[in-house]
Write a protein that holds these residues in place. Structure first.
Motif, mmCIF file in Angstrom:
data_model
loop_
_atom_site.group_PDB
_atom_site.id
_atom_site.type_symbol
_atom_site.label_atom_id
_atom_site.label_comp_id
_atom_site.label_asym_id
_atom_site.label_seq_id
_atom_site.Cartn_x
_atom_site.Cartn_y
_atom_site.Cartn_z
ATOM 1 N N SER A 157 58.645 8.449 63.395
ATOM 2 C CA SER A 157 58.166 8.616 62.163
ATOM 3 C C SER A 157 58.756 7.540 61.199
ATOM 4 N N GLY A 158 57.896 7.268 60.085
ATOM 5 C CA GLY A 158 58.150 6.266 59.087
ATOM 6 C C GLY A 158 59.005 5.054 59.511
ATOM 7 N N ALA A 159 60.301 5.094 58.642
ATOM 8 C CA ALA A 159 61.138 4.150 58.810
ATOM 9 C C ALA A 159 61.822 3.733 60.238
ATOM 10 N N VAL A 160 61.999 4.852 60.959
ATOM 11 C CA VAL A 160 62.808 4.527 62.212
ATOM 12 C C VAL A 160 61.957 3.710 63.315
ATOM 13 N N GLU A 161 60.587 3.779 63.003
ATOM 14 C CA GLU A 161 59.800 2.948 63.974
ATOM 15 C C GLU A 161 59.661 1.535 63.655
ATOM 16 N N ASP A 162 60.292 1.337 62.357
ATOM 17 C CA ASP A 162 60.470 0.072 62.065
ATOM 18 C C ASP A 162 61.855 -0.597 62.368
ATOM 19 N N VAL A 163 62.761 0.335 62.710
ATOM 20 C CA VAL A 163 64.123 -0.051 63.116
ATOM 21 C C VAL A 163 64.461 -0.152 64.511
ATOM 22 N N ARG B 159 70.745 -5.203 66.654
ATOM 23 C CA ARG B 159 69.581 -4.791 65.696
ATOM 24 C C ARG B 159 70.027 -4.588 64.259
ATOM 25 N N ALA B 160 71.167 -3.832 64.309
ATOM 26 C CA ALA B 160 71.587 -3.393 63.096
ATOM 27 C C ALA B 160 71.984 -4.671 62.218
ATOM 28 N N GLU B 161 72.577 -5.787 63.000
ATOM 29 C CA GLU B 161 73.088 -7.155 62.353
ATOM 30 C C GLU B 161 71.828 -7.829 61.970
#
Length: 169
Positions: free
Chosen positions: A99-105, A146-148
């Motif tokens: 959903s939404g934002a998690v697919e960008d992350v 990825r978080a970095e």
């Protein structure tokens, strides 16, 4: 419905436990959803494996995340994915509902898993990560990187804005 789609998470976890997993589910935070979540855990015969932390300071939250094997993210309404990025930065690979934002992350299969919005799909994703040490460790390493990337991009964006303000001042 429970805030953040916790009903799906608890049902998914109960299915995982019925499948023989000895995992425990830690629900971090507190709020009006807690009583209903406790009732549901009881109804699903998973109460002894579902734990509630109540409100946590950020340091304690990060300690729990760093010690966890997987971060289950069932929310359908999160618009920023900040919580997911925090878990990823601590090397806790996410299994999240698409959903939404998690697919960008999250890049599915690279730094986490994205699953459909059902308890069955979430349970299968959690089972996959918890049952495979090699996969879990690969996802954890990639999740940190990825978080970095996101953190660097945010810092760069802030710097650009600071310079723009300074130059236009």
């Amino acid at each position: 419905a429970l805030e953040k789609n916790l009903e799906t998470l608890i049902r998914a976890f109960a299915a995982l436990a019925r499948g023989g997993s000895d995992a425990h589910l830690l629900l971090i935070g507190g709020g009006p959803w807690e009583d209903e979540a406790r009732r549901l855990a009881l109804a699903e015969s998973a109460a002894e494996r579902v734990h509630f932390t109540g409100y946590l300071e950020r340091d304690a939250l990060f300690d729990w995340l760093a010690d966890s094997d997987v971060y289950a993210f069932p929310s359908l309404t999160d618009t920023q994915g900040v919580a997911v990025l925090e878990a990823m930065a601590l090397g806790c690979p996410p299994v999240a509902i698409r959903s939404g934002a998690v697919e960008d992350v999250i890049r599915d299969g690279v730094d986490g898993l994205l699953v459909e919005a059902t308890a069955e799909a979430l349970s299968q994703g959690l089972t996959k990560v918890l049952g495979d040490d090699t996969l879990r460790s690969q996802l954890a390493g990639q999740a940190r990187l990825r978080a970095e990337e996101f953190s660097s991009a945010r810092m760069a964006g802030r710097l650009v804005r600071v310079y723009q303000q300074a130059l236009s001042g």
